[in-house]
Write a protein that holds these residues in place. Structure first.
Motif, PDB file in Angstrom:
ATOM      1  N   LEU A 295      -1.591  14.836  11.349  1.00  0.00           N
ATOM      2  CA  LEU A 295      -1.879  13.827  10.206  1.00  0.00           C
ATOM      3  C   LEU A 295      -0.828  12.434  10.384  1.00  0.00           C
ATOM      4  O   LEU A 295      -1.132  11.418  10.396  1.00  0.00           O
ATOM      5  CB  LEU A 295      -1.344  14.187   8.930  1.00  0.00           C
ATOM      6  CG  LEU A 295      -2.607  15.320   8.067  1.00  0.00           C
ATOM      7  CD1 LEU A 295      -2.109  15.933   7.102  1.00  0.00           C
ATOM      8  CD2 LEU A 295      -3.874  14.475   7.660  1.00  0.00           C
ATOM      9  N   GLY A 296       0.143  12.814  10.975  1.00  0.00           N
ATOM     10  CA  GLY A 296       1.107  11.749  11.503  1.00  0.00           C
ATOM     11  C   GLY A 296       0.784  11.163  12.746  1.00  0.00           C
ATOM     12  O   GLY A 296       1.486  10.185  13.176  1.00  0.00           O
ATOM     13  N   VAL A 372       6.162   3.644   0.710  1.00  0.00           N
ATOM     14  CA  VAL A 372       6.037   3.488   2.064  1.00  0.00           C
ATOM     15  C   VAL A 372       6.559   1.882   2.415  1.00  0.00           C
ATOM     16  O   VAL A 372       6.208   1.148   1.652  1.00  0.00           O
ATOM     17  CB  VAL A 372       4.707   3.377   2.446  1.00  0.00           C
ATOM     18  CG1 VAL A 372       4.553   3.223   4.037  1.00  0.00           C
ATOM     19  CG2 VAL A 372       4.036   4.754   2.139  1.00  0.00           C
ATOM     20  N   ASP A 373       7.548   1.771   3.368  1.00  0.00           N
ATOM     21  CA  ASP A 373       8.191   0.688   3.626  1.00  0.00           C
ATOM     22  C   ASP A 373       7.991   0.365   5.303  1.00  0.00           C
ATOM     23  O   ASP A 373       8.760   0.777   6.091  1.00  0.00           O
ATOM     24  CB  ASP A 373       9.683   0.527   3.382  1.00  0.00           C
ATOM     25  CG  ASP A 373      10.084  -0.740   3.443  1.00  0.00           C
ATOM     26  OD1 ASP A 373       9.597  -1.740   3.800  1.00  0.00           O
ATOM     27  OD2 ASP A 373      11.606  -0.813   3.047  1.00  0.00           O
ATOM     28  N   GLU A 374       6.682  -0.390   5.492  1.00  0.00           N
ATOM     29  CA  GLU A 374       6.663  -0.982   7.080  1.00  0.00           C
ATOM     30  C   GLU A 374       6.921   0.155   7.898  1.00  0.00           C
ATOM     31  O   GLU A 374       7.755  -0.052   8.875  1.00  0.00           O
ATOM     32  CB  GLU A 374       7.719  -2.064   7.211  1.00  0.00           C
ATOM     33  CG  GLU A 374       7.318  -3.241   6.712  1.00  0.00           C
ATOM     34  CD  GLU A 374       6.127  -4.248   7.495  1.00  0.00           C
ATOM     35  OE1 GLU A 374       5.689  -3.683   8.453  1.00  0.00           O
ATOM     36  OE2 GLU A 374       5.468  -5.035   6.950  1.00  0.00           O
ATOM     37  N   PRO A 375       6.185   1.325   7.944  1.00  0.00           N
ATOM     38  CA  PRO A 375       6.659   2.394   8.743  1.00  0.00           C
ATOM     39  C   PRO A 375       5.994   2.336  10.155  1.00  0.00           C
ATOM     40  O   PRO A 375       5.994   2.997  10.881  1.00  0.00           O
ATOM     41  CB  PRO A 375       6.044   3.659   7.982  1.00  0.00           C
ATOM     42  CG  PRO A 375       4.860   3.161   7.324  1.00  0.00           C
ATOM     43  CD  PRO A 375       5.092   1.650   6.958  1.00  0.00           C
ATOM     44  N   THR A 376       4.835   1.248  10.408  1.00  0.00           N
ATOM     45  CA  THR A 376       4.350   1.232  11.421  1.00  0.00           C
ATOM     46  C   THR A 376       4.524   0.063  12.458  1.00  0.00           C
ATOM     47  O   THR A 376       3.828  -0.390  13.269  1.00  0.00           O
ATOM     48  CB  THR A 376       2.874   1.207  11.124  1.00  0.00           C
ATOM     49  OG1 THR A 376       2.581   0.024  10.187  1.00  0.00           O
ATOM     50  CG2 THR A 376       2.241   2.580  10.543  1.00  0.00           C
ATOM     51  N   SER A 377       5.657  -0.720  12.382  1.00  0.00           N
ATOM     52  CA  SER A 377       6.015  -1.749  12.952  1.00  0.00           C
ATOM     53  C   SER A 377       5.853  -1.466  14.620  1.00  0.00           C
ATOM     54  O   SER A 377       5.507  -2.170  15.374  1.00  0.00           O
ATOM     55  CB  SER A 377       7.424  -2.059  12.774  1.00  0.00           C
ATOM     56  OG  SER A 377       8.254  -1.089  12.865  1.00  0.00           O
ATOM     57  N   ALA A 378       6.183  -0.094  15.038  1.00  0.00           N
ATOM     58  CA  ALA A 378       5.973   0.046  16.679  1.00  0.00           C
ATOM     59  C   ALA A 378       4.664   0.764  16.815  1.00  0.00           C
ATOM     60  O   ALA A 378       4.501   1.129  17.862  1.00  0.00           O
ATOM     61  CB  ALA A 378       7.020   1.044  17.069  1.00  0.00           C
ATOM     62  N   PHE A 379       3.903   0.818  15.965  1.00  0.00           N
ATOM     63  CA  PHE A 379       2.469   1.673  16.088  1.00  0.00           C
ATOM     64  C   PHE A 379       1.535   0.646  16.870  1.00  0.00           C
ATOM     65  O   PHE A 379       1.626  -0.577  16.657  1.00  0.00           O
ATOM     66  CB  PHE A 379       1.904   2.114  14.584  1.00  0.00           C
ATOM     67  CG  PHE A 379       2.432   3.307  14.150  1.00  0.00           C
ATOM     68  CD1 PHE A 379       3.629   3.537  14.307  1.00  0.00           C
ATOM     69  CD2 PHE A 379       1.090   4.366  13.999  1.00  0.00           C
ATOM     70  CE1 PHE A 379       3.815   4.877  13.539  1.00  0.00           C
ATOM     71  CE2 PHE A 379       1.594   5.567  13.603  1.00  0.00           C
ATOM     72  CZ  PHE A 379       2.904   5.776  13.274  1.00  0.00           C
ATOM     73  N   GLY A 383      -3.342   3.351  16.134  1.00  0.00           N
ATOM     74  CA  GLY A 383      -2.589   4.300  15.333  1.00  0.00           C
ATOM     75  C   GLY A 383      -2.216   3.857  13.827  1.00  0.00           C
ATOM     76  O   GLY A 383      -2.141   4.800  12.855  1.00  0.00           O
ATOM     77  N   GLU A 384      -2.036   2.472  13.684  1.00  0.00           N
ATOM     78  CA  GLU A 384      -1.668   2.131  12.263  1.00  0.00           C
ATOM     79  C   GLU A 384      -2.772   2.396  11.351  1.00  0.00           C
ATOM     80  O   GLU A 384      -2.659   2.800  10.404  1.00  0.00           O
ATOM     81  CB  GLU A 384      -1.375   0.927  12.452  1.00  0.00           C
ATOM     82  CG  GLU A 384      -1.052   0.232  11.055  1.00  0.00           C
ATOM     83  CD  GLU A 384      -0.485  -1.262  11.042  1.00  0.00           C
ATOM     84  OE1 GLU A 384       0.472  -1.709  10.522  1.00  0.00           O
ATOM     85  OE2 GLU A 384      -1.460  -2.196  11.423  1.00  0.00           O
TER      86      GLU A 384
END
Ligand code: ATP
Length: 460
Positions: A295-296, A372-379, A383-384
């Motif tokens: 899931l992640g 949830v706080d901007e968890p995908t800045s490096a995705f 993936g995002e």
């Protein structure tokens, strides 16, 4: 200490440090304790303290000081002098007697004196080492006392969460009224948040947008009770399930909250444990962990590692390669070369592991609020999208608040959007309502949309 003795002591300590699993475990947990805010946010405090006690017990009475410090730590020079002179004194006196009055001392007496001197010497050494242990203990007690004080700053509530009436309501209900807040350590005179009002029904999806520094993350920190509002806000400024948030037991609130933020630091543990920490009671349940990994979006990056989810992220213990002997064939360098090295994961890969930990937390079935706080800045983009799809697919029974700078699926699906500016709510409504308003939200949206159009034109 001679050069030779110093070097072999360092060898001993280093080899012990790098080989002894119990010792590594203590170091890893101490490392986790360096970031108490993270532990508090994720409700990991009790687990980490318990693990520390287990690991410490396994190590026994040895110091858990860094090996370098252990190797080079010298006792107090005065005590060293006292130990050397004190232990040699009886023998010096005996030699003096033999030389000046040979008839006053027999060989037997001299031998007894020799043995006593040796016992005295080890007693003095023991006293010195106890003094240093005692000093360490005093230091720990002082630290503990400081921790006690800081724990006392936030008052715990007495009411269990959730209560049976609200438990079935499909998520946390939140009401924020006249909320004001300034960080205790802030250097500015204007408050970080002022006059914030909104209410969220159980199970709603709310998206918070706005410029940098407008207070989006701070709202999440207050809703998850990492901070308390200013006293001027009044005790009813944040209501959770119709009751002031401060009345609930903090441990219960943390268990009911899953926080996924920009922080993607991994603990110096195995990847399995890093993910398992999301649901500590099941941190050895491989099937659950595997599901959380999928899931992640972390399956691919874990599969390519030789040791898979057992890969250790203990970079600290293997990377302290300073001050080593120059010769490559020195036993210490040979030892080092044979040690495993922690893999270098990219920022996006680490974020995927952290996201897997959040999904693991969902498995507990206790989550009622997902922050949830901007968890995908490096995705990457795919993936995002996959991460948000998975988060949304597990929304049932949970209220979800997402802070983001990106406009897209989430903002369109949100029950409502809060648009922040300079610590206040500038606008609130659905995507369509805010676009019609043609204000701050529409402005931010259009800037992003224009960037896309410009990029497309350049590509053509
Ligand atoms: N621990 C802190 N101590 C003091 N000031 C802080 C602290 N954390 C944040 N701030 C300040 O509070 C203000 C709001 O910060 P916050 O992180 O909530 O903004 P944000 O809207 O989430 O920003 P971004 O989009 O950059 O993540 C900023 O001016 C920030 O510098």
């Amino acid at each position: 200490m001679s050069m030779l003795a110093e070097s072999s002591l360092y060898d001993f300590v280093f080899i012990y440090y790098s080989r002894n699993q119990a010792y590594l475990r203590v170091r890893a947990i101490l490392h986790m304790m360096n970031d108490p805010a993270q532990l508090i946010e994720h409700g990991l405090g009790p687990y980490v303290l318990e693990e520390y006690q287990h690991a410490r017990k396994a190590v026994g009475s040895l110091s858990d000081e860094h090996p370098y410090v252990q190797a080079y730590e010298n006792p107090d020079p005065f005590l060293t002098f006292f130990a050397r002179v004190g232990s040699d004194l009886p023998m010096l006196y005996g030699t003096y007697l033999v030389l000046t009055e040979p008839s006053s001392i027999s060989v037997a007496q001299f031998s007894i004196m020799q043995r006593s001197a040796s016992v005295l010497s080890s007693s003095i050494t023991e006293i010195i080492s106890s003094a240093s242990t005692f000093r360490d203990r005093c230091h720990s007690i002082k630290e503990l006392y400081r921790a006690e004080i800081s724990v006392g700053v936030m008052k715990d509530g007495a009411v269990a969460y959730p209560d049976p009436i609200h438990e079935e309501m499909g998520g946390m209900a939140i009401e924020v009224r006249n909320l004001h807040f300034s960080y205790p350590e802030a250097a500015t005179t204007t408050p970080t948040l002022h006059d914030i009002n909104f209410s969220i029904k159980p199970g709603q999806l709310v998206v918070i947008v706005g410029a940098n520094g407008s207070g989006k993350s701070t709202i999440l920190k207050l809703l998850t009770r990492v901070y308390d509002p200013d006293a001027a806000s009044g005790p009813d400024s944040i209501l959770v399930d119709e009751r002031p948030i401060s009345e609930y037991r903090l441990g219960d609130l943390r268990r009911a909250t899953s926080m996924l933020n920009q922080d993607h630091e991994l603990y110096p543990l195995s990847l399995r444990e890093n993910i398992g920490l999301g649901y500590v009671e099941k941190h050895n349940d491989l099937a659950l962990i595997q599901r959380a990994i999928e899931l992640g979006g972390a399956s691919h990056c874990i599969e390519k590692l030789k040791d898979g989810m057992e890969t250790k992220m203990d970079e600290e213990s293997y990377s302290d390669k300073w001050d080593l002997p120059a010769e490559e064939e020195h036993p210490l360098n040979v030892e080092l070369a044979g040690l495993p090295t922690a893999p270098t994961l990219s920022g996006g890969e680490k974020q995927r592991i952290v996201a897997s930990r959040t999904f693991m937390r969902f498995m507990s079935g206790k989550t009622r609020l997902v922050a949830v706080d901007e968890p995908t800045s490096a995705f990457d983009a795919a993936g995002e999208q996959a991460l948000f799809d998975n988060l949304l697919s597990m929304r049932e029974g949970k209220t979800m608040i997402v802070v983001t700078h990106r406009f897209g699926t989430l903002t369109r699906q949100a029950d409502f959007i809060i648009c922040m500016k300079d610590g206040t709510i500038k606008e609130r409504g659905s995507h369509n309502e805010l676009m019609k308003l043609d204000g701050e939200y529409a402005n931010l949206y259009n800037i992003q949309a224009r960037a896309f159009v410009d990029d497309e034109k350049k590509e053509r």
